[in-house]
Design a protein around this motif. Sequence first.
Motif, mmCIF file in Angstrom:
data_model
loop_
_atom_site.group_PDB
_atom_site.id
_atom_site.type_symbol
_atom_site.label_atom_id
_atom_site.label_comp_id
_atom_site.label_asym_id
_atom_site.label_seq_id
_atom_site.Cartn_x
_atom_site.Cartn_y
_atom_site.Cartn_z
ATOM 1 N N SER A 125 44.016 42.334 17.133
ATOM 2 C CA SER A 125 44.985 41.209 16.928
ATOM 3 C C SER A 125 45.406 40.866 18.109
ATOM 4 C CB SER A 125 45.631 40.225 15.771
ATOM 5 O OG SER A 125 44.756 40.010 14.950
ATOM 6 N N PHE A 126 45.948 42.004 18.580
ATOM 7 C CA PHE A 126 46.768 41.816 19.502
ATOM 8 C C PHE A 126 45.370 42.383 20.845
ATOM 9 C CE2 PHE A 126 51.335 42.514 18.390
ATOM 10 C CZ PHE A 126 51.520 42.773 19.748
ATOM 11 N N ARG A 127 44.624 43.905 20.992
ATOM 12 C CA ARG A 127 43.639 42.902 21.733
ATOM 13 C C ARG A 127 42.639 41.633 21.905
ATOM 14 N NH1 ARG A 127 38.933 47.825 22.958
ATOM 15 N NH2 ARG A 127 38.051 46.391 25.086
ATOM 16 N N LEU A 128 42.576 40.957 20.853
ATOM 17 C CA LEU A 128 41.928 39.192 21.245
ATOM 18 C C LEU A 128 43.409 38.402 22.083
ATOM 19 C CD1 LEU A 128 40.513 38.606 17.671
ATOM 20 C CD2 LEU A 128 39.589 39.266 19.296
ATOM 21 N N ALA A 129 44.062 39.281 21.352
ATOM 22 C CA ALA A 129 45.445 38.114 22.431
ATOM 23 C C ALA A 129 45.318 38.326 23.667
ATOM 24 C CB ALA A 129 46.089 38.405 21.500
ATOM 25 N N ARG A 130 45.068 39.705 24.372
ATOM 26 C CA ARG A 130 45.040 40.022 25.640
ATOM 27 C C ARG A 130 43.799 40.157 26.174
ATOM 28 N NH1 ARG A 130 43.669 44.948 26.228
ATOM 29 N NH2 ARG A 130 44.575 45.973 23.658
ATOM 30 N N GLU A 131 43.475 39.608 25.745
ATOM 31 C CA GLU A 131 41.730 39.506 26.279
ATOM 32 C C GLU A 131 41.701 38.337 26.792
ATOM 33 O OE1 GLU A 131 38.881 41.867 25.137
ATOM 34 O OE2 GLU A 131 40.091 44.143 25.944
ATOM 35 N N MET A 132 41.538 37.626 25.382
ATOM 36 C CA MET A 132 40.717 35.673 25.316
ATOM 37 C C MET A 132 41.827 34.987 24.836
ATOM 38 S SD MET A 132 38.423 37.303 24.879
ATOM 39 C CE MET A 132 36.722 35.571 25.373
ATOM 40 N N GLY A 133 43.157 35.375 24.687
ATOM 41 C CA GLY A 133 44.490 34.439 24.461
ATOM 42 C C GLY A 133 44.819 33.093 25.527
ATOM 43 N N SER A 134 44.745 33.830 26.309
ATOM 44 C CA SER A 134 44.372 32.916 27.712
ATOM 45 C C SER A 134 43.493 31.617 27.552
ATOM 46 C CB SER A 134 44.872 33.105 28.874
ATOM 47 O OG SER A 134 43.373 34.012 29.296
ATOM 48 N N ASN A 135 42.286 31.853 27.013
ATOM 49 C CA ASN A 135 41.289 30.667 27.362
ATOM 50 C C ASN A 135 40.990 30.485 25.905
ATOM 51 O OD1 ASN A 135 39.605 33.075 29.616
ATOM 52 N ND2 ASN A 135 38.686 34.001 28.210
ATOM 53 N N ASP A 136 41.571 30.839 24.984
ATOM 54 C CA ASP A 136 41.383 29.560 24.291
ATOM 55 C C ASP A 136 42.402 30.232 23.275
ATOM 56 O OD1 ASP A 136 41.392 28.687 21.214
ATOM 57 O OD2 ASP A 136 38.825 28.410 21.013
ATOM 58 N N PRO A 137 43.712 29.160 22.594
ATOM 59 C CA PRO A 137 44.880 30.079 21.242
ATOM 60 C C PRO A 137 44.412 30.537 20.801
ATOM 61 C CG PRO A 137 44.945 27.407 21.746
ATOM 62 C CD PRO A 137 43.531 27.812 23.035
ATOM 63 N N ARG A 138 43.108 30.160 19.806
ATOM 64 C CA ARG A 138 43.114 30.798 18.468
ATOM 65 C C ARG A 138 43.564 31.780 18.683
ATOM 66 N NH1 ARG A 138 37.022 28.566 17.612
ATOM 67 N NH2 ARG A 138 37.653 29.631 15.073
ATOM 68 N N PHE A 139 43.160 32.642 19.554
ATOM 69 C CA PHE A 139 42.922 34.430 19.394
ATOM 70 C C PHE A 139 44.506 34.416 19.596
ATOM 71 C CE2 PHE A 139 38.871 32.702 21.332
ATOM 72 C CZ PHE A 139 37.756 33.800 20.967
ATOM 73 N N ALA A 140 45.139 34.775 19.426
ATOM 74 C CA ALA A 140 46.830 34.591 19.874
ATOM 75 C C ALA A 140 47.292 34.127 18.956
ATOM 76 C CB ALA A 140 47.771 34.464 21.170
ATOM 77 N N ALA A 141 46.905 33.665 17.329
ATOM 78 C CA ALA A 141 47.437 33.531 16.563
ATOM 79 C C ALA A 141 48.002 34.730 15.648
ATOM 80 C CB ALA A 141 46.455 33.202 15.082
ATOM 81 N N PHE A 142 47.815 35.736 15.252
ATOM 82 C CA PHE A 142 48.783 36.941 15.493
ATOM 83 C C PHE A 142 49.771 37.091 16.134
ATOM 84 C CE2 PHE A 142 50.159 41.129 15.267
ATOM 85 C CZ PHE A 142 50.802 41.408 13.671
ATOM 86 N N VAL A 143 49.376 36.693 17.239
ATOM 87 C CA VAL A 143 50.317 37.585 18.390
ATOM 88 C C VAL A 143 52.190 36.123 17.797
ATOM 89 C CG1 VAL A 143 51.514 37.419 20.291
ATOM 90 C CG2 VAL A 143 49.490 39.256 19.540
ATOM 91 N N ARG A 144 51.378 35.141 18.243
ATOM 92 C CA ARG A 144 52.332 34.085 18.162
ATOM 93 C C ARG A 144 53.406 33.781 16.841
ATOM 94 N NH1 ARG A 144 47.931 30.323 18.870
ATOM 95 N NH2 ARG A 144 47.939 30.067 17.299
ATOM 96 N N ALA A 145 52.664 34.503 15.514
ATOM 97 C CA ALA A 145 53.200 34.462 14.288
ATOM 98 C C ALA A 145 54.058 35.859 14.496
ATOM 99 C CB ALA A 145 52.348 34.976 12.864
ATOM 100 N N TRP A 146 53.664 36.691 15.076
ATOM 101 C CA TRP A 146 54.720 37.577 15.541
ATOM 102 C C TRP A 146 55.958 37.592 16.253
ATOM 103 C CZ3 TRP A 146 54.305 40.400 20.433
ATOM 104 C CH2 TRP A 146 55.588 41.414 20.388
ATOM 105 N N MET A 147 56.120 37.009 17.231
ATOM 106 C CA MET A 147 56.321 36.774 18.096
ATOM 107 C C MET A 147 58.117 35.518 17.339
ATOM 108 S SD MET A 147 54.595 35.905 21.853
ATOM 109 C CE MET A 147 55.744 35.102 22.793
ATOM 110 N N GLY A 148 56.967 34.489 17.093
ATOM 111 C CA GLY A 148 58.097 34.332 16.017
ATOM 112 C C GLY A 148 59.242 34.705 14.993
ATOM 113 N N GLN A 149 58.465 35.670 14.154
ATOM 114 C CA GLN A 149 59.274 36.348 13.939
ATOM 115 C C GLN A 149 60.283 37.286 14.744
ATOM 116 O OE1 GLN A 149 59.471 36.508 10.441
ATOM 117 N NE2 GLN A 149 61.348 37.162 10.421
ATOM 118 N N VAL A 150 60.238 37.502 15.829
ATOM 119 C CA VAL A 150 61.302 38.318 16.578
ATOM 120 C C VAL A 150 62.072 37.335 17.019
ATOM 121 C CG1 VAL A 150 61.076 39.160 19.107
ATOM 122 C CG2 VAL A 150 59.320 39.759 17.769
#
Length: 225
Positions: A125-150
């Motif tokens: 999930s981290f790698r998907l966000a790092r490599e693909m998150g800027s192209n499609d927000p769906r790839f950053a779903a986990f990272v967004r959830a984690w950032m929200g908790q932070v």
Amino acid sequence: MMSGLGHTPCRSRRETMGKTVTKQARAELTRLLLLDAAAALFYRDGYAATSMVDIAREAGVTKGGLYFHFSSKDEICDEVQSAAVAVLRGHVARTRGSRPHLRRLAGLSRVLMGWLAEDAKVGASFRLAREMGSNDPRFAAFVRAWMGQVRADIAAAHGAGELSPHVRPDMAALLVVVTCVGLESAAASGTIPADTDLASTLSELWRVIEAARPADSAAAEATGT
């Protein structure tokens, strides 16, 4: 850090598949086997380099069996991240209500570093966000959830007076996020040694943060009030 991730769960599920199970249970095991394989490959090779055929081969499942469960690689990505979010939510639920808030957040951060080494779903999930998150927000779903908790934990710490009045909550949250993401990226790229203990490294950050807490907050923690 990433070598061997996902292979042990796949192997154990294959062993279970060899036993007598119901049709429904076998279908569920196959689905989990495919998710384990996809997570391991996404984490090791990245999204673009992983094909549906690769996932089926890694899982020991036919291509038809793969498409019976998942219609596309994007669908598998969504499922992998959903599984990672479930891991996050489970940890948050187990630690909910614990005090102080900063220490709880420090624990989450260290646990996250452990997941990156041990849980391919989180690593992928981290790698998907790092490599693909800027192209499609769906790839950053986990990272967004984690950032929200932070952000939620930082806000709670601020409200409880655990942060120095000179520390802005938004900047504190950004510091935590950037540090964790930076450590993951550095380990994945080989910038730091592969055997670096990320959880211990992150502990140094928290020593700095805790040293900047208001004196009355530190004293309150020491007395348990």
